[in-house]
Write a protein that holds these residues in place. Structure first.
Motif, PDB file in Angstrom:
ATOM      1  N   PRO A  90       0.804  -1.237   0.000  1.00 25.89           N
ATOM      2  CA  PRO A  90       0.000   0.000   0.000  1.00 25.89           C
ATOM      3  C   PRO A  90       0.833   1.282   0.000  1.00 25.89           C
ATOM      4  CG  PRO A  90      -0.098  -1.090   2.144  1.00 25.89           C
ATOM      5  CD  PRO A  90       0.542  -2.055   1.207  1.00 25.89           C
ATOM      6  N   LEU A  91       1.963   1.312   0.684  1.00 23.84           N
ATOM      7  CA  LEU A  91       2.749   2.546   0.747  1.00 23.84           C
ATOM      8  C   LEU A  91       3.363   2.891  -0.605  1.00 23.84           C
ATOM      9  CD1 LEU A  91       4.477   2.232   4.248  1.00 23.84           C
ATOM     10  CD2 LEU A  91       2.403   3.484   3.622  1.00 23.84           C
ATOM     11  N   SER A 130       2.889   6.191  -5.679  1.00 21.46           N
ATOM     12  CA  SER A 130       2.747   6.239  -7.133  1.00 21.46           C
ATOM     13  C   SER A 130       1.458   6.948  -7.545  1.00 21.46           C
ATOM     14  CB  SER A 130       2.772   4.812  -7.692  1.00 21.46           C
ATOM     15  OG  SER A 130       2.763   4.839  -9.106  1.00 21.46           O
ATOM     16  N   VAL A 131       0.367   6.659  -6.857  1.00 23.18           N
ATOM     17  CA  VAL A 131      -0.915   7.302  -7.181  1.00 23.18           C
ATOM     18  C   VAL A 131      -0.803   8.817  -7.038  1.00 23.18           C
ATOM     19  CG1 VAL A 131      -3.318   7.571  -6.472  1.00 23.18           C
ATOM     20  CG2 VAL A 131      -2.308   5.297  -6.561  1.00 23.18           C
ATOM     21  N   ASN A 179      -6.350  14.036  -4.979  1.00 22.70           N
ATOM     22  CA  ASN A 179      -6.012  13.632  -3.623  1.00 22.70           C
ATOM     23  C   ASN A 179      -5.970  12.116  -3.540  1.00 22.70           C
ATOM     24  OD1 ASN A 179      -5.704  14.422  -0.678  1.00 22.70           O
ATOM     25  ND2 ASN A 179      -7.410  12.982  -0.546  1.00 22.70           N
ATOM     26  N   ALA A 180      -5.088  11.591  -2.699  1.00 19.77           N
ATOM     27  CA  ALA A 180      -5.011  10.151  -2.456  1.00 19.77           C
ATOM     28  C   ALA A 180      -4.679   9.924  -0.987  1.00 19.77           C
ATOM     29  CB  ALA A 180      -3.959   9.502  -3.357  1.00 19.77           C
ATOM     30  N   ASN A 223       4.378   2.055 -13.872  1.00 21.61           N
ATOM     31  CA  ASN A 223       5.261   2.505 -12.802  1.00 21.61           C
ATOM     32  C   ASN A 223       5.441   1.515 -11.662  1.00 21.61           C
ATOM     33  OD1 ASN A 223       5.931   5.642 -13.205  1.00 21.61           O
ATOM     34  ND2 ASN A 223       3.866   5.249 -13.961  1.00 21.61           N
ATOM     35  N   LEU A 224       4.659   0.443 -11.665  1.00 25.42           N
ATOM     36  CA  LEU A 224       4.742  -0.546 -10.587  1.00 25.42           C
ATOM     37  C   LEU A 224       5.055  -1.920 -11.146  1.00 25.42           C
ATOM     38  CD1 LEU A 224       1.553   0.517  -8.550  1.00 25.42           C
ATOM     39  CD2 LEU A 224       3.931   1.162  -8.089  1.00 25.42           C
TER      40      LEU A 224
END
Length: 306
Positions: free
Chosen positions: A236-237, A242-243, A251-252, A280-281
């Motif tokens: 999650p981090l 990345s988001v 916002n995220a 990106n992941l």
């Protein structure tokens, strides 16, 4: 037209150079549950201490059932029930002794008013001889509410009543409030828990001594103007970082095991976010469009009012 039971206009309160309340205005209808929703430091406790005549505002005015909080403070205290955030009953007195003490202060007849507290007090009656300081958090909560109701108040003011108690006690407490509403008692409740907002008839979202918006929880949610997506992965981090780097994401934030990402750009949808993250992941993720909750709305108004 609903009868106004409690109102405040332009209430301000400073502690030295700190502005605890910055021109707060609101109105509460008779017989409704009205929630002041916000984190610690948003001004909820200061507001409630002013309404219960324990503090004087620097400016502005307020009234409860037609009684001015400054000029009519003596009469006002007779019609108010107040449950502060910190357990404030006498620890060395038993459950029964605390109830009798508060009934005596208000010259209230316990037998005559017992119908008001029977659903609550009957749950702690088996512990009537136990000292209040030895009760569990949920039992302390029920005793404090019983003492606040024993004189049959017209307005009940509860400052973060469910903080520090377990989930079952929280649910039971709100069930009690809904039953009290049927007796046409006006209830003001402050809470930092966003999930409790949906249980109120109307809410005021507070941040940094200001009310950002006031409405029913349903209307606040319906007015959310952004597109919202929830994204999940086992990292999650990294996913959150990345988001937040994606252009167009407004916002995220972390919401439990999910990340809630919002955008005001209709062009950006699931396919666009998925494409960006896939580039990106190097791990999998799951994304879907989400319906906003009160916490999403709170974050939106907080950023809007910066």
């Amino acid at each position: 037209m609903s009868e106004i039971s409690v109102f405040g206009e332009g209430l301000k309160k400073n502690y030295g150079n700190t502005e605890a309340l910055r021109g707060v205005s609101f109105s509460v209808n008779k017989g409704e549950i009205f929630g002041f929703i916000g984190p610690d430091g948003s001004g909820k406790t200061t507001l409630f201490r002013i309404l219960t005549t324990l503090l004087l505002p620097n400016s502005g005015h307020a009234a409860i059932d037609g009684l001015d909080i400054v000029k009519d403070y003596r009469q006002l205290r007779e019609i108010l029930g107040y449950m502060p955030g910190k357990f404030s009953l006498y620890h060395d007195l038993t459950v029964e002794e605390n109830l009798k003490f508060f009934a005596g202060i208000f010259k209230a007849d316990i037998n005559q008013n017992y119908h008001l507290i029977s659903d609550i007090y009957d749950q702690i009656a088996p512990f009537s001889k136990r000292r209040a300081g030895k009760l569990s958090g949920g039992m302390k909560q029920k005793l404090a509410l019983s003492c606040a109701l024993i004189h049959q108040p017209r307005v009940l003011i509860l400052d973060e009543p469910t903080t520090g108690v377990d989930a079952v006690s929280r649910r039971e407490f709100w069930e009690m409030l809904i039953r009290l509403k049927k007796l046409e008692i006006t209830i003001l409740v402050a809470t930092p828990y966003m999930d409790e907002a949906i249980l109120c008839d109307r809410v005021a979202l507070m941040q940094e001594g200001k009310i950002m918006t006031t409405d029913t929880p349903e209307r606040i949610i319906e007015s959310y103007p952004l597109r919202l997506f929830k994204i999940k992965s086992d990292r999650p981090l990294q996913l959150l970082k990345s988001v937040r780097q994606m252009q167009g994401v407004k916002n995220a934030e972390m919401f439990g095991e999910y990340i809630h990402a919002s955008t005001n750009n209709e062009i950006i949808g699931i396919d666009e976010i998925s494409g960006f993250l896939s580039k990106n992941l190097n791990f999998s993720f799951k994304i879907e469009e989400a319906r906003p909750g009160i916490e999403d709305c709170f974050i939106y108004f907080m950023q809007k009012n910066k």
